[in-house]
Design a protein around this motif. Structure first.
Motif, short mmCIF file in Angstrom:
data_model
loop_
_atom_site.label_atom_id
_atom_site.label_comp_id
_atom_site.label_asym_id
_atom_site.label_seq_id
_atom_site.Cartn_x
_atom_site.Cartn_y
_atom_site.Cartn_z
N GLU A 63 0.83 -1.20 0.00
CA GLU A 63 0.00 0.00 0.00
C GLU A 63 0.87 1.26 0.00
OE1 GLU A 63 -3.68 1.92 2.60
OE2 GLU A 63 -3.13 -0.19 2.86
N TYR A 64 2.01 1.19 0.72
CA TYR A 64 2.90 2.34 0.73
C TYR A 64 3.46 2.60 -0.68
CZ TYR A 64 6.71 5.50 1.77
OH TYR A 64 7.55 6.59 1.76
N ILE A 65 3.88 1.54 -1.35
CA ILE A 65 4.41 1.71 -2.71
C ILE A 65 3.35 2.30 -3.63
CG2 ILE A 65 5.21 0.46 -4.75
CD1 ILE A 65 6.75 -1.39 -2.89
N ARG A 66 2.12 1.84 -3.51
CA ARG A 66 1.04 2.41 -4.33
C ARG A 66 0.84 3.89 -4.03
NH1 ARG A 66 -1.39 -2.72 -3.51
NH2 ARG A 66 -2.60 -1.94 -1.73
N SER A 67 0.99 4.27 -2.75
CA SER A 67 0.81 5.68 -2.39
C SER A 67 1.91 6.56 -3.00
CB SER A 67 0.78 5.84 -0.86
OG SER A 67 2.09 5.74 -0.30
N ILE A 68 3.11 6.02 -3.14
CA ILE A 68 4.23 6.76 -3.74
C ILE A 68 4.13 6.71 -5.27
CG2 ILE A 68 6.75 6.89 -3.97
CD1 ILE A 68 5.65 7.77 -1.23
N GLY A 69 3.66 5.57 -5.77
CA GLY A 69 3.45 5.44 -7.21
C GLY A 69 4.65 4.99 -8.01
N ASP A 70 5.68 4.49 -7.34
CA ASP A 70 6.91 4.11 -8.06
C ASP A 70 7.68 3.09 -7.23
OD1 ASP A 70 9.32 3.92 -9.41
OD2 ASP A 70 9.55 6.10 -9.68
N ALA A 71 7.55 1.81 -7.56
CA ALA A 71 8.21 0.75 -6.79
C ALA A 71 9.72 0.88 -6.85
CB ALA A 71 7.77 -0.62 -7.31
N ASP A 72 10.27 1.19 -8.02
CA ASP A 72 11.72 1.30 -8.15
C ASP A 72 12.27 2.39 -7.24
OD1 ASP A 72 11.84 -0.74 -9.95
OD2 ASP A 72 12.25 0.51 -11.70
N ARG A 73 11.58 3.50 -7.16
CA ARG A 73 12.03 4.60 -6.30
C ARG A 73 12.04 4.17 -4.84
NH1 ARG A 73 9.80 10.82 -6.35
NH2 ARG A 73 11.28 11.65 -4.84
N VAL A 74 10.98 3.50 -4.41
CA VAL A 74 10.90 3.06 -3.04
C VAL A 74 12.00 2.07 -2.72
CG1 VAL A 74 9.51 1.78 -1.36
CG2 VAL A 74 8.43 3.53 -2.79
N ILE A 75 12.22 1.09 -3.60
CA ILE A 75 13.22 0.06 -3.32
C ILE A 75 14.62 0.66 -3.34
CG2 ILE A 75 14.21 -2.13 -4.08
CD1 ILE A 75 11.43 -2.80 -5.27
N ASN A 76 14.90 1.53 -4.30
CA ASN A 76 16.22 2.17 -4.34
C ASN A 76 16.48 2.97 -3.07
OD1 ASN A 76 17.92 1.83 -6.83
ND2 ASN A 76 15.99 2.33 -7.83
N THR A 77 15.47 3.71 -2.61
CA THR A 77 15.65 4.51 -1.39
C THR A 77 15.80 3.61 -0.18
OG1 THR A 77 14.28 6.21 -2.42
CG2 THR A 77 14.73 6.45 -0.08
N LEU A 78 15.03 2.54 -0.12
CA LEU A 78 15.13 1.58 0.97
C LEU A 78 16.52 0.96 1.04
CD1 LEU A 78 13.84 -0.22 3.17
CD2 LEU A 78 12.92 -1.65 1.35
N VAL A 79 17.08 0.59 -0.10
CA VAL A 79 18.43 0.03 -0.14
C VAL A 79 19.45 1.09 0.30
CG1 VAL A 79 20.23 -0.84 -1.70
CG2 VAL A 79 17.89 -1.71 -1.88
N GLY A 80 19.29 2.32 -0.17
CA GLY A 80 20.23 3.38 0.22
C GLY A 80 20.17 3.69 1.70
N ASP A 81 18.96 3.75 2.27
CA ASP A 81 18.85 4.02 3.71
C ASP A 81 19.43 2.88 4.53
OD1 ASP A 81 17.73 6.46 3.29
OD2 ASP A 81 15.79 6.02 4.19
N THR A 82 19.31 1.65 4.04
CA THR A 82 19.90 0.52 4.75
C THR A 82 21.42 0.63 4.75
OG1 THR A 82 18.04 -0.92 4.11
CG2 THR A 82 20.09 -2.00 4.83
N GLN A 83 22.02 0.94 3.63
CA GLN A 83 23.48 1.11 3.58
C GLN A 83 23.95 2.18 4.56
OE1 GLN A 83 25.07 3.44 0.43
NE2 GLN A 83 26.91 2.17 0.17
N ARG A 84 23.16 3.23 4.71
CA ARG A 84 23.57 4.33 5.58
C ARG A 84 23.54 3.97 7.06
NH1 ARG A 84 21.99 6.17 0.86
NH2 ARG A 84 22.74 8.15 0.03
N ILE A 85 22.91 2.86 7.40
CA ILE A 85 22.95 2.42 8.80
C ILE A 85 24.39 2.20 9.23
CG2 ILE A 85 22.30 0.58 10.41
CD1 ILE A 85 19.99 2.41 9.57
N TRP A 86 25.21 1.60 8.37
CA TRP A 86 26.61 1.38 8.75
C TRP A 86 27.54 2.47 8.25
CZ3 TRP A 86 23.94 -2.53 6.01
CH2 TRP A 86 24.22 -2.64 4.65
N THR A 87 27.25 3.09 7.10
CA THR A 87 28.16 4.14 6.64
C THR A 87 28.06 5.38 7.53
OG1 THR A 87 26.56 4.98 5.01
CG2 THR A 87 28.16 3.33 4.26
N ASP A 88 26.86 5.73 7.99
CA ASP A 88 26.73 6.88 8.90
C ASP A 88 27.47 6.63 10.20
OD1 ASP A 88 25.16 8.16 7.03
OD2 ASP A 88 23.29 8.06 8.18
N SER A 89 27.38 5.40 10.70
CA SER A 89 28.08 5.05 11.94
C SER A 89 29.59 5.11 11.73
CB SER A 89 27.65 3.66 12.39
OG SER A 89 28.42 3.24 13.49
#
Length: 220
Positions: free
Chosen positions: A162-188
């Motif tokens: 439902e969240y992906i439908r609200s944004i309207g772009d699955a690729d954008r959501v997945i790319n951002t999700l992957v980037g935010d995950t990487q930042r868990i360790w790079t920010d630290s």
């Protein structure tokens, strides 16, 4: 045409990162609600909802623009969030706007400075309202930069599809999700955030999504 569905062969890995990046905090009253700017207007919607529930007496919307938001929010993320919240019934007197932050660290630092300028220095607790997959990262940054406050993380409570439908772009959501995950360790690693445990299952799901080409939001 943009897809609004997660590819079946990637769904399990996306779900792993989606679940990991949410803190699953219990919503409770705090001193200030901080709506973190992004492309997701649902942040402002849920901030207004929590205000209406009496979860905090004051809102700070924080955010300038990123290349991914300037077209959608030409006057700045925080400004548009404020306007949306007022349309939803939040009184203007309950909202402060921080219009200069361009990253999550700035969101925290500039919000803290704004509150101090308004004579609101004795803040003991905050609610960070963000995109669902920004929760863990914003929590880690806030704990590093503002360690004396208790932090509750919140997002519009939507399931992944439902969240992906609200944004309207699955690729954008997945790319951002992957980037935010990487930042868990790079920010630290850079000293910008507290260190957090990253289970092997999360690292494996992250790697498979990177290998599948979801790399547009990665940092080098």
């Amino acid at each position: 045409m943009r897809s609004t569905a997660t590819p079946d062969n990637l769904r399990a890995d996306v779900e792993v990162l989606w679940d990991y990046n949410q803190m699953h905090h219990e919503i409770c009253p705090t001193d200030v609600g901080i709506g973190l700017g992004s492309h997701d207007l649902g942040v402002a919607t849920y901030t207004a909802d929590l205000y209406d529930q009496g979860m905090f007496p004051l809102i700070v919307f924080t955010g300038a623009n990123a290349p991914t938001t300037v077209e959608k929010f030409p006057r700045g993320e925080a400004v548009h969030y404020r306007e949306h919240a007022i349309d939803l019934g939040v009184p203007d007197s309950a909202i402060l706007v921080e219009p200069n932050a361009t990253n999550t660290g700035d969101n925290i630092d500039f919000t803290r400075a704004l509150l101090e300028r308004h004579g609101i220095a004795a803040v003991e607790s905050v609610t960070l309202i963000s995109r669902p997959y920004q929760q863990r990262r914003s929590y880690a940054i806030c704990r590093k930069r503002w360690p004396e406050v208790d932090v509750v993380c919140a997002s519009l409570p939507l399931p992944l599809n439902e969240y992906i439908r609200s944004i309207g772009d699955a690729d954008r959501v997945i790319n951002t999700l992957v980037g935010d995950t990487q930042r868990i360790w790079t920010d630290s690693d850079k000293g910008w955030a507290i260190e957090q445990n990253v289970p092997d299952s999360v690292r494996a799901a992250y790697k498979r999504l990177v290998d599948a080409g979801f790399t547009t939001r990665l940092v080098s």
